[in-house]
Design an enzyme around this catalytic site. Sequence first.
Site, PDB file in Angstrom:
ATOM      1  N   HIS A  16       2.208  31.028  94.366  1.00  0.00           N
ATOM      2  CA  HIS A  16       3.332  30.407  93.662  1.00  0.00           C
ATOM      3  C   HIS A  16       4.382  29.861  94.637  1.00  0.00           C
ATOM      4  O   HIS A  16       5.195  29.019  94.253  1.00  0.00           O
ATOM      5  CB  HIS A  16       3.993  31.405  92.726  1.00  0.00           C
ATOM      6  CG  HIS A  16       3.410  31.434  91.346  1.00  0.00           C
ATOM      7  ND1 HIS A  16       3.349  30.314  90.548  1.00  0.00           N
ATOM      8  CD2 HIS A  16       2.880  32.459  90.617  1.00  0.00           C
ATOM      9  CE1 HIS A  16       2.803  30.639  89.388  1.00  0.00           C
ATOM     10  NE2 HIS A  16       2.504  31.929  89.398  1.00  0.00           N
ATOM     11  N   HIS A  51      -2.050  35.680  94.096  1.00  0.00           N
ATOM     12  CA  HIS A  51      -1.551  34.816  93.018  1.00  0.00           C
ATOM     13  C   HIS A  51      -0.055  34.571  93.170  1.00  0.00           C
ATOM     14  O   HIS A  51       0.402  33.420  93.141  1.00  0.00           O
ATOM     15  CB  HIS A  51      -1.848  35.461  91.663  1.00  0.00           C
ATOM     16  CG  HIS A  51      -1.416  34.640  90.494  1.00  0.00           C
ATOM     17  ND1 HIS A  51      -2.249  33.751  89.854  1.00  0.00           N
ATOM     18  CD2 HIS A  51      -0.228  34.554  89.841  1.00  0.00           C
ATOM     19  CE1 HIS A  51      -1.599  33.150  88.866  1.00  0.00           C
ATOM     20  NE2 HIS A  51      -0.365  33.635  88.837  1.00  0.00           N
ATOM     21  N   GLU A  52       0.708  35.638  93.324  1.00  0.00           N
ATOM     22  CA  GLU A  52       2.162  35.472  93.422  1.00  0.00           C
ATOM     23  C   GLU A  52       2.548  34.740  94.706  1.00  0.00           C
ATOM     24  O   GLU A  52       3.492  33.945  94.715  1.00  0.00           O
ATOM     25  CB  GLU A  52       2.862  36.831  93.336  1.00  0.00           C
ATOM     26  CG  GLU A  52       2.510  37.666  92.109  1.00  0.00           C
ATOM     27  CD  GLU A  52       2.667  36.929  90.794  1.00  0.00           C
ATOM     28  OE1 GLU A  52       3.482  35.982  90.717  1.00  0.00           O
ATOM     29  OE2 GLU A  52       1.958  37.284  89.830  1.00  0.00           O
ATOM     30  N   GLU A  83       6.799  35.825  90.496  1.00  0.00           N
ATOM     31  CA  GLU A  83       6.840  35.121  91.765  1.00  0.00           C
ATOM     32  C   GLU A  83       8.231  34.787  92.252  1.00  0.00           C
ATOM     33  O   GLU A  83       8.460  33.713  92.827  1.00  0.00           O
ATOM     34  CB  GLU A  83       6.027  33.830  91.651  1.00  0.00           C
ATOM     35  CG  GLU A  83       6.558  32.806  90.648  1.00  0.00           C
ATOM     36  CD  GLU A  83       6.032  32.938  89.235  1.00  0.00           C
ATOM     37  OE1 GLU A  83       6.107  31.958  88.479  1.00  0.00           O
ATOM     38  OE2 GLU A  83       5.535  34.041  88.877  1.00  0.00           O
ATOM     39  N   GLU A  98       0.702  27.486  86.674  1.00  0.00           N
ATOM     40  CA  GLU A  98      -0.289  28.555  86.670  1.00  0.00           C
ATOM     41  C   GLU A  98      -1.715  28.095  86.955  1.00  0.00           C
ATOM     42  O   GLU A  98      -2.477  28.812  87.596  1.00  0.00           O
ATOM     43  CB  GLU A  98      -0.229  29.315  85.341  1.00  0.00           C
ATOM     44  CG  GLU A  98       1.092  30.016  85.091  1.00  0.00           C
ATOM     45  CD  GLU A  98       1.428  31.073  86.146  1.00  0.00           C
ATOM     46  OE1 GLU A  98       0.543  31.440  86.945  1.00  0.00           O
ATOM     47  OE2 GLU A  98       2.581  31.536  86.170  1.00  0.00           O
ATOM     48  N   TYR A 132      -3.657  29.131  82.743  1.00  0.00           N
ATOM     49  CA  TYR A 132      -4.132  29.721  83.980  1.00  0.00           C
ATOM     50  C   TYR A 132      -5.571  29.292  84.294  1.00  0.00           C
ATOM     51  O   TYR A 132      -5.837  28.648  85.314  1.00  0.00           O
ATOM     52  CB  TYR A 132      -4.082  31.253  83.894  1.00  0.00           C
ATOM     53  CG  TYR A 132      -2.706  31.852  83.801  1.00  0.00           C
ATOM     54  CD1 TYR A 132      -2.122  32.473  84.898  1.00  0.00           C
ATOM     55  CD2 TYR A 132      -1.985  31.841  82.607  1.00  0.00           C
ATOM     56  CE1 TYR A 132      -0.866  33.054  84.829  1.00  0.00           C
ATOM     57  CE2 TYR A 132      -0.727  32.406  82.526  1.00  0.00           C
ATOM     58  CZ  TYR A 132      -0.165  33.018  83.636  1.00  0.00           C
ATOM     59  OH  TYR A 132       1.083  33.570  83.552  1.00  0.00           O
TER      60      TYR A 132
END
Length: 636
Positions: free
Chosen positions: A333, A329-330, A305, A352, A415
């Site tokens: 971040h 997801h990234e 990220e 996470e 996570y």
Amino acid sequence: MKLVAVMLLLALIGGCRPVLSPTVQPDPAPGERMQTNKSAIVSDVHSYSNPQKVRVRHVDLDWTVHFDHKVMRGHADLLIERPAGSSDPLILDTRDLTIVTVSTSSGDGSWSPAEFTLGTPDKLLGAPLTITLPSGSVKRVRVEYETSPGASGLQWMEPSQTAGRKSPFMFTQSQAIHARSWIPVQDSPQVRLTYTAKVRVPPGVIAVMSAENNPRTSQGGEYSFVMRQPIPAYLIALAVGDLAFRATGPRTGIYADPTIVESAAAEFADTEAMIKATESLYGPYRWGRYDLLVLPPSFPFGGMENPVLTFATPTVIAGDRSLVSLVSHELAHSWSGNLVTNATWRDFWLNEGFTVYLERRILEVVYGARRARMEAVLGRRDLDSDLAKLDDRDEILYVDLAGRDPDDGFTHVPYEKGALFLLQLEQTFGRDRFDRFLRGYFDHFAFQSITTADFVTYLRANLLNERPELAATIPLDEWIYGTALPASAPRVTSDAFTTVEQLSARWLSREIQSAALPVKEWTTHEWLHFLSSMPKDLSADRMAELDAAFKLTSVGNSEIAHQWLLMAIRAGYEPAYARVEEYLVSIGRRKLIKPLYEELVKSPAGRDRAQAIYRKARPGYHPIAVTTLDPIVGLK
């Protein structure tokens, strides 16, 4: 230059920044306009540095990239802050750096030599660089140095290891504590700093960083970068190679090898929609542009990220956008991890767990609840698998990593367990109320690094204390400090997967044949659930039935191929052996290759095969992957 500064300010207020020319430096220098991290400094067992006494606030980096020797040479000018009258030295983290000279300056442009010592190297932490600071108004410290060809945070690749096979490639990976292998820095995530960089590269390649990039830049020469927001050192990133750019939206785009840039841009075309979805939930995107860099296949992670420029594996280019949860997801971040950061790696779940929760909320908006539920079920399966084999100490969100590599904490626990905790809060207090809580959380701690204790204090004050009767149903301490999962942990279900399970049972009992399976309608997630529902002792004959019907040994989707090849190794399905080798040699993503090696070495014949493959593959793997795989395969 005053006009440039005004334009930059207006762009920042408007939520996006203009692209700067590689040679333009804004005025005034970004190091003179630093934001202060209000969080207190805490002990970090993974850093030698002493930010509680002398703190680095900004760094100006200057490098020349030498592909022939696989090193970077240059200097780091560190802007420091220390109490008046302090006699404390500055202590930086390093790993395998050759320190040439150290000097100090009061900021007037003149430099004086400084005494320094490089401590005894530790295999995990590297060596402390202790710099004596003269009394007076020292503001800057310059360290001239050279990296090692074996630096753990750098990978140097020959042209033959890239998609285009035209030019060499180099990229960095600094998380968790690898920044110190290419920058002398206070390598603790609680230390946030701004940076500029000048990077000189040979002809035929360009440089990009986790900073403002110019997609219209020419190849070769000198590049200049500015990161105005304070970030931890692990988010400083650099890549150098033969790259092309394609815009995918007004503030999004793709950097990739020219041979794959079109397919990558098509795969990630929904990135702008993802940003808008996240902004509607959790507030404005505060980093200007959001671009992705598709790296060579040796990249050891799915994505990293790095702010402004996410580094991504090419293994998610499936052709149908079925694996782009990695992008969500990234991107997430940019709020959870980059905007609000874990203060130490013991607090990693704050990065996470929040990001996985946000990722699925983004997927729900862009692709629908059905897709998000399938992703959550697969995530829970991965978590349950980890919990079945982890030691008790590694089942804890607030994990103790003293004396260990922080990479050891990169299991599914921070996570998926972290995301389930947040999901329980959402289900208990209601989605609307929890969304307002999260948005306030990101605003309150913006551009700060916080501890688990900071979060718990904020959670109690801004959510739990509002409804004590609801808070009483949340086993807070059990979630954060306990092993395994609380009995009340949510369990997401998927109607689509229920149907797949029924079909799987009918196929296993031979009630239906392979040709009767409605696979044309299946998503990647349904395929993964079908294959993972097969018994571990599935015979090679039954594997052959599936392979004949669906050509699974040659499937291009990297996730489906991973699950199929894992099954092939277990079943001794020899027709897939050549693909196992091709797969392991051609990619370096740890998530996909580590389980295959672990399965291979369970038998003597498999161990021999694993070692033969690893001898071929190891030279192309990233140092981080090698560190993981060497003890598994038993070969160096």
